[in-house]
Each structure stands twice: as C-alpha cells, then as structure tokens.
Design an enzyme around this catalytic site. Structure first.
Site, short mmCIF file in Angstrom:
data_model
loop_
_atom_site.label_atom_id
_atom_site.label_comp_id
_atom_site.label_asym_id
_atom_site.label_seq_id
_atom_site.Cartn_x
_atom_site.Cartn_y
_atom_site.Cartn_z
N ARG A 194 0.82 -1.21 0.00
CA ARG A 194 0.00 0.00 0.00
C ARG A 194 0.87 1.27 0.00
NH1 ARG A 194 0.05 2.31 5.14
NH2 ARG A 194 0.47 0.79 6.76
N ASP A 197 7.03 7.35 16.12
CA ASP A 197 6.44 7.34 14.78
C ASP A 197 5.69 8.64 14.46
OD1 ASP A 197 6.11 6.28 12.22
OD2 ASP A 197 4.14 5.48 12.70
C1 0GY Z 1 5.61 4.60 9.39
C2 0GY Z 1 4.48 3.86 8.84
C3 0GY Z 1 3.82 4.12 7.68
C4 0GY Z 1 4.28 4.95 6.62
C5 0GY Z 1 5.54 4.95 6.15
O1 0GY Z 1 7.21 5.51 4.68
C6 0GY Z 1 6.03 5.62 4.94
O2 0GY Z 1 5.24 6.27 4.24
O3 0GY Z 1 6.47 4.26 6.77
C7 0GY Z 1 2.54 3.41 7.45
O4 0GY Z 1 1.72 3.90 6.68
O5 0GY Z 1 2.35 2.32 8.06
O6 0GY Z 1 6.58 4.00 9.85
O7 0GY Z 1 5.58 5.81 9.40
#
Ligand code: 0GY
Length: 311
Positions: free
Chosen positions: A142, A261
C-alpha cells in the site's frame, strides 16, 4: 468502512492531504514517565513543509505538513534528547526535508534515507555528512507497490560500503516470502514496528513467532518496539500490544529501539497522544537498565557510535 485517503496504484495522486487525512495530535500530554538523560526517539518523520520540500510524484498519500520545528518541540515536551528521522515514502528518494531537519538539530538528529541504486558516490557522502546512518526498504504494497528487490540488493551493498545499516518495513504475514531475501542482506538489519504482528493472536501469533525466529537465529537483526497504535485491536491504551514490546525488550535487550512514529502517517482509526505512548515505556521496559538500553545505549550505538565511550 471509512473511505481510504491512501491513493491506490495507478490512481492520480492528490495535490494536498485528503479531507479525511488525520493530522498529528495537537496537544499531547506531558508524560508521567521521565525518560533517561539522552533518550532517543529512534523512529519519527518530517513532512514538508510542502511549499519548501515537495512530495514525490510517486507517493501513495499526501500528508499534512509536519516540519522539523514541530518535531523538535515535541522532542523537548516528551523529555527526549535526540531523534532519528526516517525517510517516509511520501518524500520518495528526495531526502531534502530530512537533511534540512538534521541540519537544524544541533547534532541531535540522525537519519535513515531512501536512495536509488545508482545514487552517486558524492551523494552518498553528502548524505553521510548530513547525518544519514541507514537506508530503509519498504515492503508494504500500500506504500510502494512492488518493492524493487533487485535495486534493494545493490543499495544494500552500497549502504554496507558506507557503514550504514538497513531498516526493513514489512507486515509479518509477508515474512515467510521475504525471510531469505532479508537474511541475505549485509550488515545490521532493523525491523520496523515489531514486524507488524497480528495483535489479536496474542504472543502466539505465527507472524510474531517468525519475527522472533529471525532475531533468535541471527544477531544482526534488531527490532523497533514501536507503533502500538497501528497494531492494536483494542485501541488506547494499547494493553493488547504491550506484551509484544515487553517480550522483545526482555528477550533482546541490546537490539531494541523505541520511537514515537510521529506524525503517525496514514492513521485512520485514531491519532495517538504521543505523551501516552511515552507512558507505555515502563510497561514494555520495566527496569531502569532496560529503559536505558532501549532509549539510550542501543540507539547511541547505532546512530552516534562516535559518542559511545570505549569501556
Ligand atoms: C511509518 C508507517 C507508515 C508509513 C511509512 O514511509 C512511509 O510512508 O512508513 C505506514 O503507513 O504504516 O513507519 O511511518
């Protein structure tokens, strides 16, 4: 089901955040838990500001701006000393916002970049001088569609030459297909968000067992005990996820990292209070020694090794 704000493959990406995109908590509580001196938030992001640092055309979501100044204010509010800023997919392989944030941190931030397989030597050096100490491989469909594994092998070789580690983000049900690939990568490998086990299965969850098997078999693997808000089935205060973090901290005390996060991209169910996340730390790391390893010793060894005294 709520309409997803995440743009699917082949759709046209929207210019700004979707109307239902959830911004970070506007006023997190001040935590009751006092982190040890020098504590590191080892997983957070900066987004934009979009008028200075544009988002990648290939992105699958458009976040709300989450600039460095907000991150550093949160760091201070939560009682932390340092940040590790992880490049998120919405900025693609343009690490400029992250590098700018690190440059503004007075040496109190380091970074994990996303790079191309043919990133030049000069650029790798510039990233290193800018505070990058790792690269991230994202396997979530995703977020990235199909992960370019061939590119990842080349990037891993180049990261190894720089003395950097690799951060891997996957969901635990994907691990059986990925395990041989990631175990063949060189150097230290850090697993994001506990490998995203299915919390409804409790500690017996088969995905969690697979993550533990990696950690048991190969001491090059580390794990972030982060993101209860993404894994929970029961919601705040995340009592269903705490046992996972605690298990990992007690079993692998020298190979665990913790992070907020922030600004919590793509959260749909709710937005966590970052202060409440900090207050979970004594539940997952119940002794002062485990807290110090989790929040200070381990991240310092990985991100600021030159500041770790030889004993
Ligand atoms: C996180 C988790 C997410 C997003 C990303 O790189 C990203 O866009 O890691 C998520 O959507 O689970 O670690 O920030």
């Amino acid at each position: 089901m709520a309409k997803s704000h995440v743009i699917q493959n082949n759709d046209t990406v929207q210019a700004g955040p979707a109307t239902d995109y959830m911004s970070f908590h506007p006023a997190p509580k001040r935590p009751e838990f006092c982190p040890p001196d020098g504590a590191v938030d080892a997983h957070c992001h900066v987004f934009g500001p979009a008028d200075q640092f544009s988002f990648a055309p290939t992105r699958k979501y458009t976040p709300v701006d989450a600039p460095a100044a907000r991150l550093f204010a949160l760091r201070d509010h939560l009682g932390f000393a340092r940040n590790v800023i992880v490049q998120a997919t919405c900025h693609g392989t343009d690490n400029a916002a992250m590098l700018d944030a690190i440059a503004r941190s007075d040496g109190r931030a380091r970074g994990v970049a996303v790079i191309e397989k043919d990133t030049t030597e000069a650029e790798l050096l510039r990233l290193h001088q800018g505070g990058v100490r790792g690269v991230r491989f994202n396997f979530l469909k995703r977020l990235v569609g199909d992960a370019p594994k061939g590119d990842y092998i080349r990037i891993a070789e180049r990261a190894a030459e720089m003395g950097w580690h690799i951060v891997v983000y996957f969901e635990s049900q994907e691990l059986p297909d990925l395990a041989s690939f990631i175990t063949a990568l060189p150097g230290t490998i850090v697993i994001d968000h506990m490998g995203r086990p299915d919390a409804s299965g409790g500690l017996q969850d088969v995905g969690f067992a697979n993550v533990r098997e990696l950690l048991d078999k190969d001491e090059r693997f580390w794990v972030k005990v982060s993101c209860p808000e993404r894994l929970t089935q029961s919601g705040p205060p995340y009592g269903d996820v705490v046992p996972f973090g605690r298990y990992l901290v007690e079993a692998y005390p020298d190979r665990v990292l913790w992070g907020t996060d922030w600004p919590h991209p793509n959260m749909r169910s709710h937005m966590p209070d970052d202060g409440a996340l900090v207050d979970l730390i004594p539940q997952i790391a119940p002794t002062k020694e485990l807290q110090r390893k989790l929040l200070v010793d381990n991240p310092m060894r990985l991100y600021w090794p030159e500041e770790v005294a030889d004993v």
